[in-house]
Write a protein that holds these residues in place. Structure first.
Motif, PDB file in Angstrom:
ATOM      1  N   ASP A  47       4.770 -11.631 -13.730  1.00  0.00           N
ATOM      2  CA  ASP A  47       3.572 -12.191 -13.084  1.00  0.00           C
ATOM      3  C   ASP A  47       3.958 -13.252 -12.053  1.00  0.00           C
ATOM      4  OD1 ASP A  47       0.857 -12.503 -12.584  1.00  0.00           O
ATOM      5  OD2 ASP A  47       0.525 -13.903 -14.241  1.00  0.00           O
ATOM      6  N   ILE A  48       4.966 -12.945 -11.255  1.00  0.00           N
ATOM      7  CA  ILE A  48       5.564 -13.940 -10.367  1.00  0.00           C
ATOM      8  C   ILE A  48       4.903 -14.028  -8.993  1.00  0.00           C
ATOM      9  CG2 ILE A  48       7.309 -12.349  -9.407  1.00  0.00           C
ATOM     10  CD1 ILE A  48       9.316 -14.659  -9.515  1.00  0.00           C
ATOM     11  N   LEU A  49       4.218 -12.960  -8.573  1.00  0.00           N
ATOM     12  CA  LEU A  49       3.758 -12.854  -7.186  1.00  0.00           C
ATOM     13  C   LEU A  49       2.230 -12.887  -7.131  1.00  0.00           C
ATOM     14  CD1 LEU A  49       5.075 -12.512  -4.392  1.00  0.00           C
ATOM     15  CD2 LEU A  49       4.891 -10.027  -4.695  1.00  0.00           C
ATOM     16  N   LEU A  50       1.695 -13.779  -6.295  1.00  0.00           N
ATOM     17  CA  LEU A  50       0.252 -13.962  -6.205  1.00  0.00           C
ATOM     18  C   LEU A  50      -0.267 -13.565  -4.829  1.00  0.00           C
ATOM     19  CD1 LEU A  50      -0.038 -17.502  -7.860  1.00  0.00           C
ATOM     20  CD2 LEU A  50      -0.494 -15.287  -8.943  1.00  0.00           C
ATOM     21  N   ASN A  51      -1.389 -12.875  -4.835  1.00  0.00           N
ATOM     22  CA  ASN A  51      -2.109 -12.514  -3.619  1.00  0.00           C
ATOM     23  C   ASN A  51      -3.493 -13.144  -3.729  1.00  0.00           C
ATOM     24  OD1 ASN A  51      -3.565 -11.363  -1.549  1.00  0.00           O
ATOM     25  ND2 ASN A  51      -2.925  -9.261  -1.963  1.00  0.00           N
ATOM     26  N   ALA A  52      -3.815 -14.085  -2.852  1.00  0.00           N
ATOM     27  CA  ALA A  52      -5.056 -14.855  -2.975  1.00  0.00           C
ATOM     28  C   ALA A  52      -6.301 -13.984  -2.935  1.00  0.00           C
ATOM     29  CB  ALA A  52      -5.130 -15.906  -1.871  1.00  0.00           C
ATOM     30  N   SER A  53      -6.224 -12.839  -2.284  1.00  0.00           N
ATOM     31  CA  SER A  53      -7.410 -11.981  -2.166  1.00  0.00           C
ATOM     32  C   SER A  53      -7.690 -11.200  -3.445  1.00  0.00           C
ATOM     33  CB  SER A  53      -7.255 -11.008  -0.993  1.00  0.00           C
ATOM     34  OG  SER A  53      -6.174 -10.134  -1.211  1.00  0.00           O
ATOM     35  N   ASP A  54      -6.691 -11.104  -4.337  1.00  0.00           N
ATOM     36  CA  ASP A  54      -6.871 -10.363  -5.587  1.00  0.00           C
ATOM     37  C   ASP A  54      -5.877 -10.900  -6.618  1.00  0.00           C
ATOM     38  OD1 ASP A  54      -7.593  -8.599  -7.543  1.00  0.00           O
ATOM     39  OD2 ASP A  54      -6.636  -6.855  -6.638  1.00  0.00           O
ATOM     40  N   LEU A  55      -6.216 -12.053  -7.180  1.00  0.00           N
ATOM     41  CA  LEU A  55      -5.251 -12.769  -8.023  1.00  0.00           C
ATOM     42  C   LEU A  55      -4.993 -12.090  -9.364  1.00  0.00           C
ATOM     43  CD1 LEU A  55      -6.423 -16.340  -7.105  1.00  0.00           C
ATOM     44  CD2 LEU A  55      -4.078 -15.543  -6.922  1.00  0.00           C
ATOM     45  N   ASP A  56      -5.832 -11.148  -9.747  1.00  0.00           N
ATOM     46  CA  ASP A  56      -5.622 -10.438 -11.010  1.00  0.00           C
ATOM     47  C   ASP A  56      -5.060  -9.040 -10.798  1.00  0.00           C
ATOM     48  OD1 ASP A  56      -6.621 -12.527 -12.661  1.00  0.00           O
ATOM     49  OD2 ASP A  56      -8.660 -11.972 -12.071  1.00  0.00           O
ATOM     50  N   GLY A  57      -4.872  -8.648  -9.542  1.00  0.00           N
ATOM     51  CA  GLY A  57      -4.423  -7.293  -9.249  1.00  0.00           C
ATOM     52  C   GLY A  57      -2.913  -7.164  -9.208  1.00  0.00           C
ATOM     53  N   GLU A  58      -2.473  -5.945  -8.935  1.00  0.00           N
ATOM     54  CA  GLU A  58      -1.030  -5.654  -8.874  1.00  0.00           C
ATOM     55  C   GLU A  58      -0.622  -4.998  -7.567  1.00  0.00           C
ATOM     56  OE1 GLU A  58      -0.021  -3.312 -12.297  1.00  0.00           O
ATOM     57  OE2 GLU A  58      -0.474  -4.932 -13.728  1.00  0.00           O
ATOM     58  N   GLN A  59      -1.538  -4.945  -6.602  1.00  0.00           N
ATOM     59  CA  GLN A  59      -1.219  -4.256  -5.356  1.00  0.00           C
ATOM     60  C   GLN A  59      -0.101  -4.938  -4.577  1.00  0.00           C
ATOM     61  OE1 GLN A  59      -2.435  -1.198  -4.467  1.00  0.00           O
ATOM     62  NE2 GLN A  59      -3.175  -1.383  -6.576  1.00  0.00           N
ATOM     63  N   GLN A  60       0.066  -6.248  -4.781  1.00  0.00           N
ATOM     64  CA  GLN A  60       1.115  -6.978  -4.065  1.00  0.00           C
ATOM     65  C   GLN A  60       2.515  -6.585  -4.521  1.00  0.00           C
ATOM     66  OE1 GLN A  60      -1.092  -8.256  -6.178  1.00  0.00           O
ATOM     67  NE2 GLN A  60      -0.323 -10.020  -7.317  1.00  0.00           N
ATOM     68  N   TYR A  61       2.604  -5.872  -5.644  1.00  0.00           N
ATOM     69  CA  TYR A  61       3.910  -5.458  -6.163  1.00  0.00           C
ATOM     70  C   TYR A  61       4.318  -4.062  -5.706  1.00  0.00           C
ATOM     71  CZ  TYR A  61       3.284  -9.355  -9.442  1.00  0.00           C
ATOM     72  OH  TYR A  61       3.096 -10.598  -9.995  1.00  0.00           O
ATOM     73  N   ARG A  62       3.492  -3.391  -4.904  1.00  0.00           N
ATOM     74  CA  ARG A  62       3.780  -2.023  -4.490  1.00  0.00           C
ATOM     75  C   ARG A  62       4.366  -2.020  -3.080  1.00  0.00           C
ATOM     76  NH1 ARG A  62       3.750  -0.530  -9.566  1.00  0.00           N
ATOM     77  NH2 ARG A  62       1.693  -0.698 -10.568  1.00  0.00           N
ATOM     78  N   LEU A  63       5.628  -1.655  -2.971  1.00  0.00           N
ATOM     79  CA  LEU A  63       6.305  -1.659  -1.671  1.00  0.00           C
ATOM     80  C   LEU A  63       5.568  -0.825  -0.639  1.00  0.00           C
ATOM     81  CD1 LEU A  63      10.139  -1.432  -2.396  1.00  0.00           C
ATOM     82  CD2 LEU A  63       8.955  -3.210  -1.101  1.00  0.00           C
ATOM     83  N   VAL A  64       4.993   0.280  -1.081  1.00  0.00           N
ATOM     84  CA  VAL A  64       4.324   1.188  -0.152  1.00  0.00           C
ATOM     85  C   VAL A  64       3.181   0.499   0.580  1.00  0.00           C
ATOM     86  CG1 VAL A  64       2.710   2.093  -1.890  1.00  0.00           C
ATOM     87  CG2 VAL A  64       3.372   3.519   0.069  1.00  0.00           C
ATOM     88  N   ASN A  65       2.578  -0.505  -0.042  1.00  0.00           N
ATOM     89  CA  ASN A  65       1.439  -1.194   0.586  1.00  0.00           C
ATOM     90  C   ASN A  65       1.846  -2.016   1.802  1.00  0.00           C
ATOM     91  OD1 ASN A  65      -0.347  -0.194  -1.323  1.00  0.00           O
ATOM     92  ND2 ASN A  65      -0.108  -1.950  -2.694  1.00  0.00           N
ATOM     93  N   TYR A  66       3.147  -2.288   1.954  1.00  0.00           N
ATOM     94  CA  TYR A  66       3.601  -3.101   3.078  1.00  0.00           C
ATOM     95  C   TYR A  66       4.059  -2.249   4.264  1.00  0.00           C
ATOM     96  CZ  TYR A  66       3.336  -6.696  -0.454  1.00  0.00           C
ATOM     97  OH  TYR A  66       2.879  -7.546  -1.442  1.00  0.00           O
ATOM     98  N   GLN A  67       4.003  -0.942   4.108  1.00  0.00           N
ATOM     99  CA  GLN A  67       4.394  -0.052   5.205  1.00  0.00           C
ATOM    100  C   GLN A  67       3.269   0.085   6.232  1.00  0.00           C
ATOM    101  OE1 GLN A  67       5.666   3.612   3.382  1.00  0.00           O
ATOM    102  NE2 GLN A  67       7.412   2.657   2.340  1.00  0.00           N
TER     103      GLN A  67
END
Length: 341
Positions: free
Chosen positions: A11-31
């Motif tokens: 639970d190391i990485l936080l995304n302010a727009s979705d603090l309970d989600g896991e989308q920030q951990y998916r490499l594909v989302n940054y492409q």
């Protein structure tokens, strides 16, 4: 996938727009994204671990080496996603305890860590290496901080520490923890300013949801450490608001800071009414469902927000002398309780 799951578990990485989600951990989302740049603000402990790695620290097997492996995994992930690692105020905090020269040397080591081959970090995260090879470390000269003008005081730090000290002074009067929050809210409205990181940190600390060691003691060293942790959240918030073309993530292994962030930030998918409804549910958990304790505090927060520029507030037309005098008064109150204990 292994590194992604490692980071999710931590639970190391936080995304302010979705603090309970896991989308920030998916490499594909940054492409595919619409931002000019994506950056990640690192807290002081993560920066320290990166410097340990670059200095050649041996990573033991098992739980003893988990922290360093997770941080290595984070850096490998950020590199793979082309996300800028930013130490933020970590070196302001380090200067506070170690001085400018030592902090400047460490910042040069961080630059080396930030430019290390990402495959080395990946190997460490996967347990294929137990240290960074000395010959692989890129060299960066110190002097970056020496050449900058460092302000003697940071406003976010001062606001956070004044709020925490005032709460501890109220608590010393032997009222209940919930009454501390009510009295603190009234004082912030009448005399000072609402500082969300410190306020919600204290909500958590003075509630049934308190996290172990989130404020190790009421001694000045630990109070200052907590104030710096909260500067991390305030800095992250300010960066997000400053430039909408940059997506700012945050990385921390501090559970208390993560939980404060989840209380403090309004999700992109939430209206203001929905945020306050979520806050209402949080406060019920903090202070009980059967009484209206949490609801009374929530109403005061809403009233504060709606009257932020009310002429009754001393801070509205205050000058720097007023702030300095008020800070001194709070310092004296805090010093008095430290002397008694």
């Amino acid at each position: 996938m292994i590194v992604e799951q490692m980071l999710i578990t931590d639970d190391i990485l936080l995304n302010a727009s979705d603090l309970d989600g896991e989308q920030q951990y998916r490499l594909v989302n940054y492409q595919l994204h619409d931002f000019e740049k994506i950056a990640c603000l690192l807290d002081r402990n993560i920066v320290t671990d990166l410097v340990k790695l670059i200095r050649g620290a041996h990573i033991p097997d098992g739980a003893a080496g988990q922290s360093l492996r997770v941080v290595a995994g984070l850096q490998a992930f950020l590199n793979a996603a082309d996300i800028l690692s930013d130490p933020g105020l970590a070196y302001n905090e380090f200067m506070d305890s170690a001085g400018l020269s030592t902090a400047d040397t460490e910042l040069a080591l961080f630059r080396s860590a930030d430019n290390l081959d990402a495959n080395i970090y990946l190997d460490i995260a996967l347990g294929l290496r137990s240290s960074v090879p000395p010959g692989a470390v890129p060299h960066f000269e110190s002097g970056e901080l020496q050449s900058k003008t460092i302000p003697p005081k940071l406003k976010p730090f001062e606001r956070n520490i004044v709020t925490i000290k005032k709460a501890l002074a109220i608590k010393a009067s032997e009222v209940t923890d919930y009454q501390v929050m009510l009295q603190l809210t009234d004082w912030l409205f009448e005399k000072y300013m609402f500082t969300p990181p410190a306020f919600f940190f204290l909500c958590l600390y003075l509630s049934n949801g308190r996290i172990s060691r989130m404020l190790k003691s009421h001694e000045l060293k630990d109070v200052r450490n907590a104030a710096w942790d909260l500067c991390f959240l305030q800095h992250w918030y300010d960066l997000i608001k400053r430039d909408q073309n940059i997506q700012w993530l945050a990385a921390t292994r501090d559970r208390a800071i993560r939980e404060v962030a989840r209380i403090m930030f309004i999700k992109n998918s939430e209206s203001e009414a929905e945020y306050f409804e979520r806050l209402s549910n949080v406060f019920k958990l903090f202070w009980g469902v059967k009484n209206r304790n949490g609801m009374e505090l929530l109403e005061r927060i809403k009233s504060f927000q709606s009257r932020i520029d009310h002429p009754q507030r001393s801070i509205v037309c205050a000058d720097s002398h007023y702030i300095e005098q008020l800070s001194k008064e709070v310092d004296d109150e805090y010093s008095a309780i430290c002397t008694r204990s």
